[in-house]
Write an enzyme that holds these catalytic residues in place. Structure first.
Site, PDB file in Angstrom:
ATOM      1  N   GLU A  90      14.712  -6.427  25.941  1.00 50.02           N
ATOM      2  CA  GLU A  90      14.211  -7.438  26.901  1.00 50.02           C
ATOM      3  C   GLU A  90      12.730  -7.679  26.684  1.00 50.02           C
ATOM      4  O   GLU A  90      11.937  -6.734  26.610  1.00 50.02           O
ATOM      5  CB  GLU A  90      14.469  -6.980  28.340  1.00 50.02           C
ATOM      6  CG  GLU A  90      13.854  -7.944  29.360  1.00 50.02           C
ATOM      7  CD  GLU A  90      14.262  -7.685  30.793  1.00 50.02           C
ATOM      8  OE1 GLU A  90      15.452  -7.403  31.044  1.00 50.02           O
ATOM      9  OE2 GLU A  90      13.386  -7.779  31.673  1.00 50.02           O
TER      10      GLU A  90
ATOM     11  N   HIS B  62      10.382  -5.890  29.023  1.00 49.66           N
ATOM     12  CA  HIS B  62      10.353  -4.426  28.991  1.00 49.66           C
ATOM     13  C   HIS B  62       9.408  -3.896  27.919  1.00 49.66           C
ATOM     14  O   HIS B  62       8.603  -3.008  28.199  1.00 49.66           O
ATOM     15  CB  HIS B  62      11.768  -3.878  28.805  1.00 49.66           C
ATOM     16  CG  HIS B  62      12.680  -4.196  29.959  1.00 49.66           C
ATOM     17  ND1 HIS B  62      14.003  -3.837  29.968  1.00 49.66           N
ATOM     18  CD2 HIS B  62      12.459  -4.840  31.142  1.00 49.66           C
ATOM     19  CE1 HIS B  62      14.550  -4.236  31.112  1.00 49.66           C
ATOM     20  NE2 HIS B  62      13.636  -4.858  31.828  1.00 49.66           N
TER      21      HIS B  62
ATOM     22  N   ASP C 283       9.706 -10.636  35.330  1.00 50.24           N
ATOM     23  CA  ASP C 283      10.901 -11.452  35.037  1.00 50.24           C
ATOM     24  C   ASP C 283      10.642 -12.950  35.157  1.00 50.24           C
ATOM     25  O   ASP C 283      11.440 -13.689  35.751  1.00 50.24           O
ATOM     26  CB  ASP C 283      12.068 -11.064  35.968  1.00 50.24           C
ATOM     27  CG  ASP C 283      12.672  -9.718  35.604  1.00 50.24           C
ATOM     28  OD1 ASP C 283      12.570  -9.315  34.427  1.00 50.24           O
ATOM     29  OD2 ASP C 283      13.246  -9.069  36.498  1.00 50.24           O
TER      30      ASP C 283
HETATM   31  C1  3MF Z   1      15.920  -4.665  34.893  1.00 51.88           C
HETATM   32  C2  3MF Z   1      16.844  -5.354  33.993  1.00 51.88           C
HETATM   33  C3  3MF Z   1      18.283  -5.349  34.402  1.00 51.88           C
HETATM   34  C4  3MF Z   1      19.262  -5.355  33.245  1.00 51.88           C
HETATM   35  C5  3MF Z   1      20.665  -5.447  33.722  1.00 51.88           C
HETATM   36  C6  3MF Z   1      21.671  -5.318  32.637  1.00 51.88           C
HETATM   37  C7  3MF Z   1      18.750  -6.177  36.568  1.00 51.88           C
HETATM   38  O1  3MF Z   1      14.618  -4.810  34.522  1.00 51.88           O
HETATM   39  O2  3MF Z   1      16.410  -5.938  33.031  1.00 51.88           O
HETATM   40  O3  3MF Z   1      18.508  -6.469  35.235  1.00 51.88           O
HETATM   41  O4  3MF Z   1      18.996  -6.375  32.339  1.00 51.88           O
HETATM   42  O5  3MF Z   1      20.930  -4.429  34.591  1.00 51.88           O
HETATM   43  O6  3MF Z   1      21.773  -6.359  31.838  1.00 51.88           O
HETATM   44 MG    MG Z   2      17.281  -6.984  31.431  1.00 48.13          MG
HETATM   45 MG    MG Z   3      14.305  -6.366  33.193  1.00 50.01          MG
HETATM   46 MG    MG Z   4      13.638  -6.987  35.651  1.00 48.40          MG
END
Ligand code: 3MF
Ligand code: MG
Ligand code: MG
Ligand code: MG
Length: 388
Positions: A216, A219, A256
């Site tokens: 991601e 992240h 996000d």
């Molecule tokens: C949290 C996330 C999650 C994950 C999801 C699985 C709620 O930062 O990124 O989103 O992506 O749980 O795809």
């Molecule tokens: Mg995610």
């Molecule tokens: Mg996330």
């Molecule tokens: Mg998130």
């Protein structure tokens, strides 16, 4: 124009456009939408599919009849729109039972409950056609290392993933796992914080071929890392099974944001990497609208994610065709390509090693040569800023 088509493979989680704007300081600002409404709206906007956590669709603790009623109605929305479910996942973080983790919890009963919940959620995903199953270690972490040895946490997570791989094989499901690293939030620290950590972990599993990555943007960025490089490592290892697109400022809370809204240049290099590499999986947006928005703002957000991706894809094509950029690249690469001496790509032999040791390099000339990256990068900037 930049109107998304199903063939662009854009997907959203039910939890993304369905985000009601609750945060640690404030109550929800939007009313929940039904999954069916989300499916219809996303389809109208040109999305290809929708993904979910078990409890985005079926509330925690729902009866079997309730589950079947919900699934039936959701399937009808999918059939009516042609939308697909490429990915599903488990919510192992909202309910208080998971406050100290799920597969890595220090309580054996909680670990077993997490297995039970995940197998039920895998069944749900398989029933709706999901071929990728994501594991994000939401609460698999700690605030203090005083109690649990992190080595045990790693072993427990491995046991769970191995067990669940066997479950999928035994059921005959056409499904692969994609692990999603995150450095922190909601735990002080989450185990396996980056793509690199996860890649190594995968190599220790019983069925490494079944397991890949769901990196991601936000992240790796929270960890202060270059997401493009992380994705490159996953691609090179044949492990880019899925991707979560969004945006994030380094050092902030987990934001996000709408894709490409904060780091359009990095997003450009990401889109270019994905497109040039031939990645053909879903372009999944794991993001949500600002808390300031009403439903209309949510759809503006969703449109914006897809539109920015398509604009950056066009920019990547322009980069690949731009005569000045390509000419400059060719000039920069010429010396490298014309080099005739020994190199690592020849492969090792004792004789070859001696050739490398004996080779005379013009260290001064090599050191003094400018790379022209300023000029090149400015061309990229002007392309992105729309004046080329
Ligand atoms: C949290 C996330 C999650 C994950 C999801 C699985 C709620 O930062 O990124 O989103 O992506 O749980 O795809
Ligand atoms: Mg995610
Ligand atoms: Mg996330
Ligand atoms: Mg998130």
């Amino acid at each position: 124009d930049y109107t998304p088509k199903k063939s662009d493979k854009f997907t959203f989680g039910l939890w993304t456009v369905g985000n009601i704007g609750r945060d640690p300081f404030g109550d929800p600002v939007r009313t929940p939408m039904t999954p069916e409404h989300i499916v219809h709206k996303l389809s109208e906007l040109g999305a290809y599919g929708v993904n979910f956590h078990d409890n985005d669709l079926v509330p925690f603790g729902a009866s079997a009849q309730e589950r079947d009623r919900i699934v039936k109605s959701f399937k009808k929305a999918l059939e009516d729109t042609g939308m697909v479910v490429p990915m599903a996942t488990t919510n192992l973080f909202t309910h208080p039972i998971f406050k100290d983790g799920a597969f890595t919890s220090s309580d054996a009963k909680v670990r077993a409950f997490a297995l039970q919940k995940t197998m039920q959620a895998i069944d749900l995903g398989a029933e709706l056609g999901a071929t990728t199953y994501v594991f994000w270690g939401g609460r698999e972490g700690s605030e203090t290392d005083a109690y649990r040895n992190p080595v045990d946490a790693i072993k427990r997570f491995r046991e769970a993933i191995n067990y669940l791989c066997d479950y999928v094989i035994d059921q005959g499901y056409n499904m692969r796992f994609a692990l999603e690293p995150k450095p922190n939030e909601p735990r002080g620290d989450i185990y396996f914080p980056t793509v690199g950590h996860m890649l190594h972990f995968i190599s220790t599993l019983d069925h490494p071929e079944m397991v890949g990555l769901n990196p991601e943007f936000a992240h790796e960025t929270m960890a202060g890392l270059n997401f493009v490089h992380a994705v490159a490592e996953a691609i090179e290892a044949g492990k880019l099974f899925h991707i979560d697109l969004n945006d994030q400022i380094i050092g902030r809370y987990d934001q996000d944001f709408r894709f490409a809204s904060e780091n359009p240049k990095r997003a450009f290099f990401l889109v270019k990497l994905l497109e040039d590499s031939g990645y053909d999986g879903p372009r999944h947006f794991d993001a949500h609208a600002y808390r300031t928005e009403d439903e209309e703002g949510v759809w503006a957000f969703a449109r914006g994610c897809m539109r920015s991706y398509l604009i950056l894809k066009e920019k990547a094509q322009k980069f690949n065709k731009d005569a000045e950029i390509q000419g400059l690249l060719a000039e920069i690469r010429a010396e490298d390509e014309n080099y005739q001496g020994p190199s690592a790509s020849d492969g090792y032999s004792r004789e070859h090693a001696q050739q490398v040791k004996d080779y005379k390099f013009d260290v001064t000339a090599l050191s003094q040569r400018g790379r022209k990256y300023e000029e090149l990068d400015q061309l990229v900037m002007e392309l992105l800023l729309g004046v080329r």
